[in-house]
Design a protein around this motif. Sequence first.
Motif, PDB file in Angstrom:
ATOM      1  N   CYS A  72     -46.728  23.385  -2.665  1.00 35.47           N
ATOM      2  CA  CYS A  72     -45.792  23.510  -1.541  1.00 35.47           C
ATOM      3  C   CYS A  72     -45.845  24.949  -1.022  1.00 35.47           C
ATOM      4  O   CYS A  72     -45.848  25.908  -1.809  1.00 35.47           O
ATOM      5  CB  CYS A  72     -44.375  23.157  -2.004  1.00 35.47           C
ATOM      6  SG  CYS A  72     -43.101  23.474  -0.775  1.00 35.47           S
ATOM      7  N   ASP A  73     -45.897  25.098   0.306  1.00 35.37           N
ATOM      8  CA  ASP A  73     -45.930  26.442   0.894  1.00 35.37           C
ATOM      9  C   ASP A  73     -44.652  27.225   0.610  1.00 35.37           C
ATOM     10  O   ASP A  73     -44.637  28.459   0.655  1.00 35.37           O
ATOM     11  CB  ASP A  73     -46.122  26.343   2.413  1.00 35.37           C
ATOM     12  CG  ASP A  73     -47.482  25.761   2.763  1.00 35.37           C
ATOM     13  OD1 ASP A  73     -48.395  25.867   1.910  1.00 35.37           O
ATOM     14  OD2 ASP A  73     -47.622  25.199   3.869  1.00 35.37           O
ATOM     15  N   CYS A  74     -43.582  26.494   0.313  1.00 35.03           N
ATOM     16  CA  CYS A  74     -42.293  27.148   0.095  1.00 35.03           C
ATOM     17  C   CYS A  74     -42.165  27.774  -1.283  1.00 35.03           C
ATOM     18  O   CYS A  74     -41.212  28.485  -1.570  1.00 35.03           O
ATOM     19  CB  CYS A  74     -41.165  26.148   0.321  1.00 35.03           C
ATOM     20  SG  CYS A  74     -41.219  24.751  -0.829  1.00 35.03           S
ATOM     21  N   LEU A  75     -43.133  27.489  -2.193  1.00 36.22           N
ATOM     22  CA  LEU A  75     -43.036  27.974  -3.567  1.00 36.22           C
ATOM     23  C   LEU A  75     -44.269  28.816  -3.895  1.00 36.22           C
ATOM     24  O   LEU A  75     -45.402  28.396  -3.682  1.00 36.22           O
ATOM     25  CB  LEU A  75     -42.939  26.796  -4.544  1.00 36.22           C
ATOM     26  CG  LEU A  75     -42.890  27.152  -6.037  1.00 36.22           C
ATOM     27  CD1 LEU A  75     -41.615  27.927  -6.371  1.00 36.22           C
ATOM     28  CD2 LEU A  75     -42.986  25.888  -6.877  1.00 36.22           C
ATOM     29  N   SER A  76     -44.041  30.005  -4.445  1.00 39.49           N
ATOM     30  CA  SER A  76     -45.146  30.863  -4.876  1.00 39.49           C
ATOM     31  C   SER A  76     -44.833  31.417  -6.252  1.00 39.49           C
ATOM     32  O   SER A  76     -43.670  31.461  -6.669  1.00 39.49           O
ATOM     33  CB  SER A  76     -45.370  32.003  -3.886  1.00 39.49           C
ATOM     34  OG  SER A  76     -44.215  32.832  -3.793  1.00 39.49           O
ATOM     35  N   ILE A  77     -45.880  31.832  -6.985  1.00 41.82           N
ATOM     36  CA  ILE A  77     -45.692  32.360  -8.337  1.00 41.82           C
ATOM     37  C   ILE A  77     -46.539  33.607  -8.499  1.00 41.82           C
ATOM     38  O   ILE A  77     -47.667  33.691  -8.007  1.00 41.82           O
ATOM     39  CB  ILE A  77     -46.055  31.288  -9.394  1.00 41.82           C
ATOM     40  CG1 ILE A  77     -45.718  31.790 -10.801  1.00 41.82           C
ATOM     41  CG2 ILE A  77     -47.502  30.860  -9.295  1.00 41.82           C
ATOM     42  CD1 ILE A  77     -45.671  30.692 -11.832  1.00 41.82           C
ATOM     43  N   ASP A  78     -45.985  34.568  -9.212  1.00 45.06           N
ATOM     44  CA  ASP A  78     -46.661  35.850  -9.394  1.00 45.06           C
ATOM     45  C   ASP A  78     -46.517  36.300 -10.853  1.00 45.06           C
ATOM     46  O   ASP A  78     -45.390  36.371 -11.367  1.00 45.06           O
ATOM     47  CB  ASP A  78     -46.063  36.892  -8.449  1.00 45.06           C
ATOM     48  CG  ASP A  78     -46.768  38.246  -8.578  1.00 45.06           C
ATOM     49  OD1 ASP A  78     -48.013  38.244  -8.563  1.00 45.06           O
ATOM     50  OD2 ASP A  78     -46.049  39.254  -8.699  1.00 45.06           O
ATOM     51  N   LEU A  99     -41.095  33.225  -9.934  1.00 50.32           N
ATOM     52  CA  LEU A  99     -41.143  32.168  -8.929  1.00 50.32           C
ATOM     53  C   LEU A  99     -40.355  32.620  -7.702  1.00 50.32           C
ATOM     54  O   LEU A  99     -39.252  33.167  -7.828  1.00 50.32           O
ATOM     55  CB  LEU A  99     -40.525  30.878  -9.460  1.00 50.32           C
ATOM     56  CG  LEU A  99     -41.274  30.126 -10.566  1.00 50.32           C
ATOM     57  CD1 LEU A  99     -40.458  28.922 -10.991  1.00 50.32           C
ATOM     58  CD2 LEU A  99     -42.630  29.700 -10.093  1.00 50.32           C
ATOM     59  N   THR A 100     -40.921  32.384  -6.526  1.00 49.43           N
ATOM     60  CA  THR A 100     -40.233  32.676  -5.269  1.00 49.43           C
ATOM     61  C   THR A 100     -40.169  31.404  -4.442  1.00 49.43           C
ATOM     62  O   THR A 100     -41.197  30.782  -4.176  1.00 49.43           O
ATOM     63  CB  THR A 100     -40.967  33.761  -4.474  1.00 49.43           C
ATOM     64  OG1 THR A 100     -41.074  34.941  -5.281  1.00 49.43           O
ATOM     65  CG2 THR A 100     -40.195  34.095  -3.207  1.00 49.43           C
ATOM     66  N   LEU A 101     -38.947  31.027  -4.045  1.00 50.38           N
ATOM     67  CA  LEU A 101     -38.747  29.764  -3.341  1.00 50.38           C
ATOM     68  C   LEU A 101     -37.997  29.980  -2.033  1.00 50.38           C
ATOM     69  O   LEU A 101     -36.979  30.677  -1.992  1.00 50.38           O
ATOM     70  CB  LEU A 101     -37.950  28.795  -4.239  1.00 50.38           C
ATOM     71  CG  LEU A 101     -37.578  27.449  -3.620  1.00 50.38           C
ATOM     72  CD1 LEU A 101     -38.813  26.597  -3.392  1.00 50.38           C
ATOM     73  CD2 LEU A 101     -36.581  26.718  -4.508  1.00 50.38           C
ATOM     74  N   GLU A 102     -38.542  29.390  -0.983  1.00 48.49           N
ATOM     75  CA  GLU A 102     -37.837  29.343   0.294  1.00 48.49           C
ATOM     76  C   GLU A 102     -37.190  27.959   0.393  1.00 48.49           C
ATOM     77  O   GLU A 102     -37.858  26.972   0.718  1.00 48.49           O
ATOM     78  CB  GLU A 102     -38.811  29.572   1.447  1.00 48.49           C
ATOM     79  CG  GLU A 102     -39.447  30.950   1.438  1.00 48.49           C
ATOM     80  CD  GLU A 102     -40.429  31.121   2.574  1.00 48.49           C
ATOM     81  OE1 GLU A 102     -40.494  30.203   3.428  1.00 48.49           O
ATOM     82  OE2 GLU A 102     -41.127  32.152   2.631  1.00 48.49           O
ATOM     83  N   PRO A 103     -35.917  27.853   0.078  1.00 44.74           N
ATOM     84  CA  PRO A 103     -35.276  26.527  -0.093  1.00 44.74           C
ATOM     85  C   PRO A 103     -35.049  25.798   1.231  1.00 44.74           C
ATOM     86  O   PRO A 103     -34.945  26.394   2.294  1.00 44.74           O
ATOM     87  CB  PRO A 103     -33.955  26.874  -0.758  1.00 44.74           C
ATOM     88  CG  PRO A 103     -33.652  28.256  -0.299  1.00 44.74           C
ATOM     89  CD  PRO A 103     -34.979  28.954  -0.160  1.00 44.74           C
TER      90      PRO A 103
END
Length: 441
Positions: free
Chosen positions: A26-32, A48-52
């Motif tokens: 999902c484009d709304c979820l990224s991990i670093d 985790l970074t989420l654009e809800p």
Amino acid sequence: MEVITQEISVTNSSSTDLEITFLSLCDCLSIDPQSRTISAGERSLFNLTLEPEGYGVMSRHMLVDKNGKKTTTKVFVTLPDPPKETLSMGCPECREKEKAIEDQERAKKILDSWIIADIYYSPGCSTCEEFIMDAGVEYTIKKHNILEKEELTSLEKKLKLLDIGLKEFPLLIYKDRVLQGGEVNIEKFKKILSFKQETTLNEKYRNTLEYLKPLPIFFAGLLDGVNPCAFTTLLFLISSLFYVGRGRKEILTVGIIFTITIFLSYYLVGLGLLNVIRTAFIFPIISKVIKYILIIALLILSLLSFFDAYNAKKGSVNQMKLQLPKGIKKRIHNVIRKNTRNRGLVVGTIIIGIMVTIFELTCTGQVYLPIISYIIKIEASLSSYFYLTLYNLGFIIPLVLVFATIYKGSNNKKIATWFSSRLYIIKLLLGLLFVSMIFFI
């Protein structure tokens, strides 16, 4: 809506290093970081970074690659309560369900796009390791040790579902496509990846050939049944029965019991050889050695058969090379003489059948052994037990015909004369059979 960050912890509880990679669907979820190597017993943190979208509990799918093993996992994030003015706008739960379905479908598409193949091989196979190194750069190759009983059982089940026979190792399975033995190489593998399942005239032709495969087995059995080694023994048995004064009904009884005994004895011998050769074919080196030995033996047998056909044509039967050794021939005759005189005709006939099978294998085995190798190679839509039955049915047909002819009133001299006049044809056909089998084993 405000971006949400969350920290997850991954612990490597194994005794080896863990290479782990996360891939969001999902484009709304990224991990670093997206990838990291975690030492044995160590723990590592990922952000985790989420654009809800929406409110409440939200879930998103991710693909996880752990030392080359790919799986999917679901991440749950609890979002803050929505402002009161937004409660009446739409259905967050419905939207969440729709989003979950979309994620699953996206995950399935990505998994389907990955090339994952299974290779079954024995440790120490250098060509297998070479293929795995070449293919492993672009594709995921799962390795299976065939020396482990569970792996071999699993393979047999897969091949049964695919309706494909086990011929030799290494063996590679990708979806419904199978490569075996020398076929397992990077070029062949890439070809089956680009293969499209279509119904073409060539495939219809190949399907027709599949149905014709049992015919050579039956023909070989029939030809082996009139092999001079077997046929002259049969004629000697009938002569002995007449000599000791047995009537035609008694000869018919002997014929039925002898034929059944020969069929069962040869079938059991074939079954044993089939299992031994099939087990040997598991090991690529042994498989190649057996194949080359058979090719050399068939070449020699074909040349000797053509030589015998030449001698039979000009009447020099004594100069034929492919026949039972005198010592074995003498033993067979002694067994027949002894048991045809016994009162216990049934038991005596069974003993004759078993002993003849054992002694004649040095001669009839010249056809039987290569045919069994052929059975292992072509076994697919039909069972090897069926092929063995087919071969042995062909083998006993001459026995049945001879005993039936004797019962109807003919005599063994007429049959012997008929056989002698066609001996060169039989030898010629045996030679052609040996030559043809070189190309099919």
